[in-house]
Scaffold this active site. Structure first.
Site: not given
Length: 465
Positions: A185, A298, A388
């Site tokens: 990320s 995600e 995610h």
């Protein structure tokens, strides 16, 4: 058992257990407060004797994730000023020439730390890798844009930590000539910036980007969040004025301004800016071997726990497509491939490919040598799916530390496969499948049919390339 290592600033005492030595909370730069607040990282003051490195050091100032993410993403908060610190796990200080991996955590540049149990480096050390994890300044302290302070201070912290690794890692058994940076990320977004930064040249030799594409904004765009905070605080939008605000009050204002945004739907936040120095306007093309990819779904981390996936209507979907200038034919393409999907799921799939999968593929296209993966195992927790951050416990082989996301029955063989691929990439530059080429080979990790798929969902991907 206590164990001593030697750094350029002094000796540190760690703990050895089960064939792995851990050194925690080692400072790589001076505390970024007082005269150093909103400044570039300053050198560590050397110490006499032996410094204990047996507990995690302070974390950068931050607040927990907002509910309900706070239950899914635990975010330890350790008080103290000496937050520019790092941790090292090694098979032993008497080793030599071991590959090194440096973990840069995510958290939207305003959350996270290196002390999460999920990031425990013992499995990497067990498998012959020296694992380093770092803390860096977050939020307005690290990424606020001011007229009277250097930009990208959190990125400068990361460079200072990598410089520490270059200068000291041999004392922990590592090879300073074989360093792989990896992050997820915001950590991966940071690495993408470091790939093109002349300040980071030669500090690492391979890079892994998990669910984070290249992304920078202009200084003017980056300064908008500081302007909103200054209005909230009633002070000028300068580093000098912000330095006079107490830490808690600054965090209160930061939460007020940024608390409703997220990486998918946007909103005020903190970004890496093109400053012409750390991040040049024309960054260098990637000159190191890359391993990069994203998770299949995600968006579900933000859309599902919050209930947004059910609140998003067909009208909201159409308005979002207008906002991002997505033609109607693309929406029809995504709907046709997902019969029965909710409008929120269609919007999430579009956003995932627009913001992540498309940029990841473009970066692979621009790289001299890259390997691409996709993580597709679906978590049963809250119907999070392949969301995610879900892959992190598999990469670190710490499934027992991340059950908030995975649940209790995550497949260990999948962790063995992913962790092993990351170790092999750090060791040799080859994770075990074909490098990226015109056929677009993607290693799919889903726990059932792991293997290479060529150009998955190419018809959808082409609209973003």
């Amino acid at each position: 058992m206590d164990i001593i290592a030697v750094t350029r600033h002094g000796k540190v005492r760690g703990r050895s257990e089960g064939g792995v030595a851990a050194f925690l909370g080692i400072p790589y730069a001076a505390p970024p407060f007082g005269d150093h607040r909103f400044r570039a990282p300053a050198p560590v003051t050397p110490w006499d004797g032996v410094r204990d490195a047996v507990a995690f050091g302070p974390t950068a100032p931050k607040r927990p994730y907002r509910p309900p993410l706070d239950r899914l993403l635990p975010d330890p908060d350790i008080p103290g000023d000496d937050c520019l610190n790092l941790n090292v796990w090694t098979p032993g200080v008497d080793e030599a020439g071991l590959p090194v991996m440096v973990w840069i955590h995510g958290g939207s540049l305003r959350n996270g730390s290196a002390s999460l149990p999920l990031y425990d480096g013992r499995a990497f050390a067990r498998d012959g890798v020296v694992l380093v994890s770092i803390n860096y300044r977050l939020g307005v302290e690290g990424f606020g844009v001011f007229p009277d302070a250097p930009d990208n201070r959190g990125l400068l912290d990361q460079i200072a930590a990598l410089t520490w690794v270059r200068d000291n890692i041999a004392g922990f058994g590592g090879d300073a000539g074989n360093v792989t940076v990896f992050g997820e990320s915001a950590g991966a977004i940071s690495i993408a910036a470091l790939l093109g930064s002349p300040r980071a040249e030669g500090l690492f030799h391979r890079a892994v980007l998990q669910s984070g594409p290249p992304h920078t904004v202009s200084r003017a765009e980056g300064a908008k969040t500081v302007a909103l905070m200054a209005k909230e605080l009633g002070v000028p939008a300068t580093a000098a004025a912000f330095a006079g605000v107490g830490r808690e009050a600054l965090l209160d204002a930061q939460v007020e301004v940024t608390g409703k945004g997220d990486p998918i739907s946007g909103g005020p936040g903190f970004q890496i800016v093109t400053d012409g120095d750390v991040v040049p306007a024309e960054p260098r093309p990637p000159a190191v071997e890359l391993l990069l990819g994203a998770n299949l779904e995600e968006y579900r981390l933000w859309f599902v726990p919050s209930g947004a996936v059910d609140r998003i209507s067909g009208l909201t979907l159409r308005l979002a497509m207008l906002k991002f200038k997505i033609p109607g034919r693309i929406g029809r393409l995504y709907r046709a491939a997902r019969p029965g999907a909710k409008p929120g799921e269609i919007l999430g799939a579009l956003a995932t490919d627009l913001l992540l999968r498309g940029p990841v593929n473009r970066l692979a296209d621009a790289s001299a040598k890259a390997y691409v993966y996709e993580f597709g195992w679906r978590s049963p927790v809250l119907s999070l799916g392949a969301c995610h951050a879900l892959e992190i416990g598999f990469v670190f082989d710490t499934l027992d530390r991340g059950r908030e996301l995975t649940g209790p029955d995550a497949p260990q063989p999948l962790a063995d496969a992913m962790h092993g691929a990351w170790v092999e990439f750090a060791r040799t530059g080859d994770p075990g499948w074909a490098a990226w080429d015109a056929s677009r080979p993607v290693m799919v990790f889903d726990g059932e049919h792991d293997g290479v798929v060529h150009a998955p969902r190419q018809e959808e991907l082409e609209v973003w390339l």
